[in-house]
Scaffold this motif. Structure first.
Motif, PDB file in Angstrom:
ATOM      1  N   LEU A 517       1.537  21.718  -6.777  1.00 19.48           N
ATOM      2  CA  LEU A 517       1.851  22.607  -5.490  1.00 19.48           C
ATOM      3  C   LEU A 517       3.508  22.469  -5.454  1.00 19.48           C
ATOM      4  CD1 LEU A 517      -0.813  21.872  -3.054  1.00 19.48           C
ATOM      5  CD2 LEU A 517      -0.684  23.804  -4.559  1.00 19.48           C
ATOM      6  N   HIS A 518       4.211  21.376  -5.637  1.00 18.90           N
ATOM      7  CA  HIS A 518       5.455  21.275  -5.430  1.00 18.90           C
ATOM      8  C   HIS A 518       6.206  21.768  -6.446  1.00 18.90           C
ATOM      9  CE1 HIS A 518       5.957  19.060  -1.646  1.00 18.90           C
ATOM     10  NE2 HIS A 518       4.809  18.178  -1.909  1.00 18.90           N
ATOM     11  N   ASN A 519       5.632  21.505  -7.886  1.00 16.42           N
ATOM     12  CA  ASN A 519       6.477  22.069  -8.833  1.00 16.42           C
ATOM     13  C   ASN A 519       6.398  23.414  -9.068  1.00 16.42           C
ATOM     14  OD1 ASN A 519       6.966  19.603 -10.000  1.00 16.42           O
ATOM     15  ND2 ASN A 519       5.276  19.250 -11.252  1.00 16.42           N
ATOM     16  N   TYR A 520       5.489  23.979  -8.565  1.00 18.62           N
ATOM     17  CA  TYR A 520       5.308  25.556  -8.500  1.00 18.62           C
ATOM     18  C   TYR A 520       6.367  26.305  -7.327  1.00 18.62           C
ATOM     19  CZ  TYR A 520       3.761  30.250  -6.877  1.00 18.62           C
ATOM     20  OH  TYR A 520       3.699  31.474  -6.561  1.00 18.62           O
ATOM     21  N   LEU A 521       6.636  25.435  -6.362  1.00 17.60           N
ATOM     22  CA  LEU A 521       7.407  26.051  -5.138  1.00 17.60           C
ATOM     23  C   LEU A 521       8.936  25.642  -5.736  1.00 17.60           C
ATOM     24  CD1 LEU A 521       6.228  24.613  -1.895  1.00 17.60           C
ATOM     25  CD2 LEU A 521       6.204  26.954  -2.920  1.00 17.60           C
ATOM     26  N   LYS A 522       9.098  24.450  -6.798  1.00 22.79           N
ATOM     27  CA  LYS A 522      10.363  24.428  -7.254  1.00 22.79           C
ATOM     28  C   LYS A 522      10.688  25.566  -8.260  1.00 22.79           C
ATOM     29  CE  LYS A 522      12.610  20.623 -10.196  1.00 22.79           C
ATOM     30  NZ  LYS A 522      12.462  19.356 -10.894  1.00 22.79           N
ATOM     31  N   ALA A 523       9.802  25.834  -9.071  1.00 22.68           N
ATOM     32  CA  ALA A 523       9.992  26.624 -10.014  1.00 22.68           C
ATOM     33  C   ALA A 523      10.277  28.276  -9.522  1.00 22.68           C
ATOM     34  CB  ALA A 523       8.702  27.077 -11.243  1.00 22.68           C
ATOM     35  N   ARG A 524       9.531  28.622  -8.339  1.00 26.69           N
ATOM     36  CA  ARG A 524       9.470  29.751  -7.765  1.00 26.69           C
ATOM     37  C   ARG A 524      10.606  29.979  -6.857  1.00 26.69           C
ATOM     38  NH1 ARG A 524       8.711  33.853  -9.404  1.00 26.69           N
ATOM     39  NH2 ARG A 524       7.108  34.981  -8.174  1.00 26.69           N
ATOM     40  N   TYR A 578      -9.364  22.253  -5.755  1.00 31.28           N
ATOM     41  CA  TYR A 578      -8.887  22.937  -6.960  1.00 31.28           C
ATOM     42  C   TYR A 578      -8.959  24.521  -6.959  1.00 31.28           C
ATOM     43  CZ  TYR A 578      -8.424  24.211 -12.078  1.00 31.28           C
ATOM     44  OH  TYR A 578      -7.981  24.976 -13.015  1.00 31.28           O
ATOM     45  N   ASP A 579     -10.153  25.151  -6.635  1.00 29.80           N
ATOM     46  CA  ASP A 579     -10.244  26.553  -6.383  1.00 29.80           C
ATOM     47  C   ASP A 579      -9.402  27.145  -5.468  1.00 29.80           C
ATOM     48  OD1 ASP A 579     -12.260  26.287  -8.532  1.00 29.80           O
ATOM     49  OD2 ASP A 579     -13.969  26.390  -7.130  1.00 29.80           O
ATOM     50  N   LYS A 580      -9.289  26.241  -4.475  1.00 32.66           N
ATOM     51  CA  LYS A 580      -8.328  27.172  -3.361  1.00 32.66           C
ATOM     52  C   LYS A 580      -6.950  27.176  -3.922  1.00 32.66           C
ATOM     53  CE  LYS A 580      -9.280  28.206   0.158  1.00 32.66           C
ATOM     54  NZ  LYS A 580      -9.546  29.798   0.625  1.00 32.66           N
ATOM     55  N   ALA A 581      -6.833  25.966  -4.552  1.00 31.35           N
ATOM     56  CA  ALA A 581      -5.269  26.067  -5.042  1.00 31.35           C
ATOM     57  C   ALA A 581      -4.945  27.092  -6.120  1.00 31.35           C
ATOM     58  CB  ALA A 581      -4.866  24.503  -5.558  1.00 31.35           C
ATOM     59  N   SER A 582      -5.843  27.419  -6.961  1.00 24.92           N
ATOM     60  CA  SER A 582      -5.715  28.143  -8.006  1.00 24.92           C
ATOM     61  C   SER A 582      -5.407  29.828  -7.039  1.00 24.92           C
ATOM     62  CB  SER A 582      -6.709  28.478  -8.945  1.00 24.92           C
ATOM     63  OG  SER A 582      -6.631  29.503  -9.766  1.00 24.92           O
ATOM     64  N   GLU A 583      -6.328  29.990  -6.151  1.00 23.18           N
ATOM     65  CA  GLU A 583      -6.302  31.073  -5.326  1.00 23.18           C
ATOM     66  C   GLU A 583      -5.078  31.377  -4.538  1.00 23.18           C
ATOM     67  OE1 GLU A 583      -8.898  33.296  -1.836  1.00 23.18           O
ATOM     68  OE2 GLU A 583      -9.550  31.685  -2.726  1.00 23.18           O
ATOM     69  N   VAL A 584      -4.405  30.395  -4.252  1.00 19.14           N
ATOM     70  CA  VAL A 584      -3.278  30.267  -3.146  1.00 19.14           C
ATOM     71  C   VAL A 584      -1.964  30.471  -3.877  1.00 19.14           C
ATOM     72  CG1 VAL A 584      -1.880  28.931  -1.709  1.00 19.14           C
ATOM     73  CG2 VAL A 584      -4.248  29.046  -1.150  1.00 19.14           C
ATOM     74  N   ILE A 585      -1.987  29.784  -5.148  1.00 15.37           N
ATOM     75  CA  ILE A 585      -1.001  29.966  -5.910  1.00 15.37           C
ATOM     76  C   ILE A 585      -0.753  31.725  -6.619  1.00 15.37           C
ATOM     77  CG2 ILE A 585       0.123  29.500  -8.281  1.00 15.37           C
ATOM     78  CD1 ILE A 585      -0.579  26.602  -7.748  1.00 15.37           C
ATOM     79  N   SER A 586      -2.087  32.099  -6.865  1.00 10.89           N
ATOM     80  CA  SER A 586      -2.172  33.354  -7.292  1.00 10.89           C
ATOM     81  C   SER A 586      -1.486  34.488  -6.172  1.00 10.89           C
ATOM     82  CB  SER A 586      -3.533  33.853  -7.749  1.00 10.89           C
ATOM     83  OG  SER A 586      -3.962  32.915  -8.997  1.00 10.89           O
ATOM     84  N   LEU A 587      -2.019  34.247  -4.985  1.00  8.57           N
ATOM     85  CA  LEU A 587      -1.741  35.155  -3.847  1.00  8.57           C
ATOM     86  C   LEU A 587      -0.041  34.949  -3.654  1.00  8.57           C
ATOM     87  CD1 LEU A 587      -4.632  34.158  -1.548  1.00  8.57           C
ATOM     88  CD2 LEU A 587      -4.355  36.650  -2.751  1.00  8.57           C
ATOM     89  N   MET A 588       0.406  33.835  -3.720  1.00 10.20           N
ATOM     90  CA  MET A 588       1.779  33.567  -3.354  1.00 10.20           C
ATOM     91  C   MET A 588       2.574  34.087  -4.461  1.00 10.20           C
ATOM     92  SD  MET A 588       1.876  29.742  -2.015  1.00 10.20           S
ATOM     93  CE  MET A 588       3.657  29.820  -1.894  1.00 10.20           C
ATOM     94  N   ASP A 589       2.178  34.092  -5.884  1.00 14.12           N
ATOM     95  CA  ASP A 589       2.931  34.728  -6.927  1.00 14.12           C
ATOM     96  C   ASP A 589       2.979  36.158  -6.709  1.00 14.12           C
ATOM     97  OD1 ASP A 589       4.416  33.488  -9.029  1.00 14.12           O
ATOM     98  OD2 ASP A 589       3.229  35.059 -10.273  1.00 14.12           O
ATOM     99  N   LYS A 590       1.853  36.799  -6.266  1.00 12.91           N
ATOM    100  CA  LYS A 590       1.864  38.206  -6.035  1.00 12.91           C
ATOM    101  C   LYS A 590       2.787  38.661  -4.967  1.00 12.91           C
ATOM    102  CE  LYS A 590      -2.688  38.250  -6.010  1.00 12.91           C
ATOM    103  NZ  LYS A 590      -4.067  38.778  -5.860  1.00 12.91           N
ATOM    104  N   GLN A 591       2.837  37.836  -4.017  1.00  7.31           N
ATOM    105  CA  GLN A 591       3.900  38.440  -2.725  1.00  7.31           C
ATOM    106  C   GLN A 591       5.280  37.862  -2.923  1.00  7.31           C
ATOM    107  OE1 GLN A 591       1.840  36.337   0.832  1.00  7.31           O
ATOM    108  NE2 GLN A 591      -0.110  36.971   0.119  1.00  7.31           N
ATOM    109  N   LEU A 592       5.565  37.004  -3.801  1.00  5.46           N
ATOM    110  CA  LEU A 592       6.884  36.583  -3.996  1.00  5.46           C
ATOM    111  C   LEU A 592       7.706  37.787  -4.662  1.00  5.46           C
ATOM    112  CD1 LEU A 592       6.904  32.689  -4.824  1.00  5.46           C
ATOM    113  CD2 LEU A 592       7.841  33.884  -2.852  1.00  5.46           C
TER     114      LEU A 592
END
Length: 592
Positions: A517-524, A578-592
């Motif tokens: 989760l933190h690496n995703y925010l760091k990358a984005r 795990y499923d919730k994390a996959s869903e949240v990352i997908s939603l955030m990446d579509k909104q960024l």
């Protein structure tokens, strides 16, 4: 005389040169009121120059909030024919977080040249008690505003619920118009659950024997996960206070002066007692509270290959989410599937209440009677300060119809001949062909063969296929939303690959999930979010346009990663996170 004159003349001109250079030298300096301060204190920053300048550019003041400034002050004087000049830009700052910060360089243009001040380091510590000798008549807000953390119990047992209620006490002499949190407690070594405060309502009360009004700002339930003295970090707020002055307006009403004050609830120490080692049952799994225990089945009479549900349930009041349910010991001739975990738990200031259960699906294969032995469940009752054990009754499962097991054959089964019907599958028992169509080995003819027509007609068939593929690729390229969803799902799988490999291993899984989760925010976001609090992460995501529901789910995942260090989590909960994390990352990446 001439020799003395020759000696003094060069010294005279040299002193005039030094004096002229000192008069023309430009100084631009920064001065701090203190190099170290508490989170509830103020910092004064002065930028001083000895010549007038233009285009003053202050630093960003990272880690601080500007309360006042810039205010200018100019001092000019003539003493013994020498002119002295000083100009100062002043700021009053309030720290927003603990840590070591740097007041960066400020710039100003003097005489066509740009001058920079030197950076200064400041250390911000936890909130401190303000010394009494610093109290002045103008510190009305300090004397009439208090943040208190009320703890229900300071010496609980391990895994016994305690509550912390944060109240802001306000004297009738002042009023509060706004507040915002600066430093939220992390509750290390506690399992924590916030109790939502739906509406801020002022109530009458007393503080240190004086009448006050108070507002409940935050409520939290804690379950200590470690024995010994545990510290609850302070909650700090920045409060906007309206303080009455001695002045009156045209209509005789009192004029109020608005100021900001940082208040802190202070550290609280909880002395956690260990559970008694004497008389601890062997099957004790950490349950603390007051519980009821039951084992039930959906039916007791059925036929072979039919299914029934066996439910192991604990209900009551206590740490319902923090212990493991006992497992039934069933006969090997019963086919038992993985249990389905269900919880119906609500949390209030007195702790968790409700029920948790495991539901087992059981399928018998043979006819007969099968006992489900009695199951015991042990827990520690903090009110009686002793262990209690509850046991269920034995349940008999009666399988009426079905085949007999090898060790319990009936007379009817013995009388039947031991025959097996041969069932043909495929063509292994077909009659041998008498007129085979054989061909010579090694003989091949290209013209007129299937390969000939394939090479002849293949290019013609590939033309429409290429057209279809081209249209499909164009459609995919034009599907902007679909492509964004695919990229988001691919990105989620990339960051969560390490966590997926650790499913079933609680500690390693949640460490990998939190890092993902933190690496995703760091990358984005191009920032190190591991250094930020959850409130800061929420603020950053809000600024990036992320929907509030998505932010809430993301912060909830981070909280689960922290809670997993001290709480038992099942495989079902890990898969769900795990499923919730996959869903949240997908939603955030579509909104960024």
């Amino acid at each position: 005389m001439i020799k003395k004159l020759i000696l003094w003349v060069p010294l005279f001109f040299f002193s005039l040169l030094i004096w002229g250079q000192g008069e023309d030298a430009v100084t631009f300096e920064i001065q701090l009121s203190k190099p170290k301060l508490g989170l509830n204190e103020r910092l004064r920053v002065d930028f001083t120059m000895n010549k007038d300048g233009d285009n003053f550019n202050p630093p960003d003041f990272n880690g601080f909030r500007v309360l006042m400034g810039p205010s200018q002050s100019i001092s000019s004087s003539w003493i013994n024919g020498v002119r002295s000049y000083s100009k100062t830009y002043s700021y009053t700052l309030a720290p927003t977080a603990k840590g070591k910060f740097t007041i960066a360089q400020a710039t100003i243009v003097i005489g066509g040249k740009t001058y920079k001040s030197l950076p200064k380091k400041v250390e911000v510590t936890a909130a401190v008690d303000k010394p009494s000798d610093q109290m002045t008549a103008d510190d009305v807000a300090d004397e009439n505003l208090h943040l208190v953390a009320e703890v229900s119990k300071t010496n609980p047992y391990l895994n016994e619920a305690i509550s912390v209620v944060y109240k802001l006490y306000v004297s009738p002499n002042i009023s509060v118009s706004n507040y915002q949190p600066l430093d939220n407690p992390t509750y290390n070594n506690f399992w924590s659950q916030d109790i939502k405060v739906s509406r801020l309502t002022a109530q009458n009360g007393t503080y240190q024997g004086k009448p006050y009004r108070y507002v409940v700002l935050k409520r939290v339930v804690l379950y200590p996960q470690k024995v010994g003295k545990l510290e609850i970090e302070p909650l700090s707020l920045d409060v906007t206070v309206d303080v009455p002055t001695s002045r009156r307006d045209f209509f005789g009403g009192r004029i109020y002066s608005q100021t900001n004050k940082t208040v802190s609830a202070g550290n609280r120490v909880i002395n956690v007692k260990s559970l008694p080692a004497a008389n601890q049952p062997a099957n004790f799994t950490g349950a603390v509270g007051e519980f009821d225990f039951s084992v039930s089945t959906s039916k007791t009479d059925l036929n072979a290959t039919e299914s029934l549900q066996a439910t192991v349930e604990v209900n009551g009041k206590g740490n319902l989410k923090l212990f493991k349910l006992p497992e039934p010991e069933l006969p090997s001739s019963l086919e038992v599937y993985e249990p389905e975990f269900t919880e119906d738990v609500r949390t209030n200031l007195s702790g968790m209440q409700g029920k948790v259960s495991n539901s087992y699906t059981i399928v018998p294969s043979f006819r007969g009677k099968y006992p489900i032995p009695a199951i015991s469940f042990s827990f520690f009752n903090p009110k009686t300060e002793r262990y209690e054990t509850l046991s269920s009754d034995e349940i008999i499962i009666n399988v009426l119809e079905g085949p007999n097991s090898g060790g319990n054959l009936s007379n009817t089964a013995i009388a039947q001949p031991n025959k097996q019907q041969v069932v043909a599958t495929g063509n292994q028992f077909n009659f041998i062909k008498l007129t085979p169509n054989l061909s010579k080995i090694g003989a091949s003819h290209f013209f007129g063969s299937s390969n000939y027509y394939l090479w002849l007609l293949g290019p013609l068939l590939l033309i429409p296929l290429a057209i279809i593929i081209r249209k499909k690729r164009d459609a995919i390229a034009q599907d902007v939303v679909g492509n964004k969803v695919k990229r988001a799902n691919k990105l989620a799988r990339k960051y969560l690959s390490a966590a997926r490999k650790e499913l079933g291993n609680k500690d390693a899984f949640y460490i990998a999930l939190e890092r993902a989760l933190h690496n995703y925010l760091k990358a984005r976001l191009k920032i190190e979010t591991t250094e930020f609090s959850k409130d800061k992460i929420s603020e950053l995501l809000s600024k990036k346009g992320i929907e509030q529901t998505t932010i809430t789910e993301f912060i909830g995942l981070l909280q689960n990663c922290e809670a997993a260090r001290y709480s038992p989590f099942s495989d079902v909960e890990m898969q769900r996170d795990y499923d919730k994390a996959s869903e949240v990352i997908s939603l955030m990446d579509k909104q960024l």
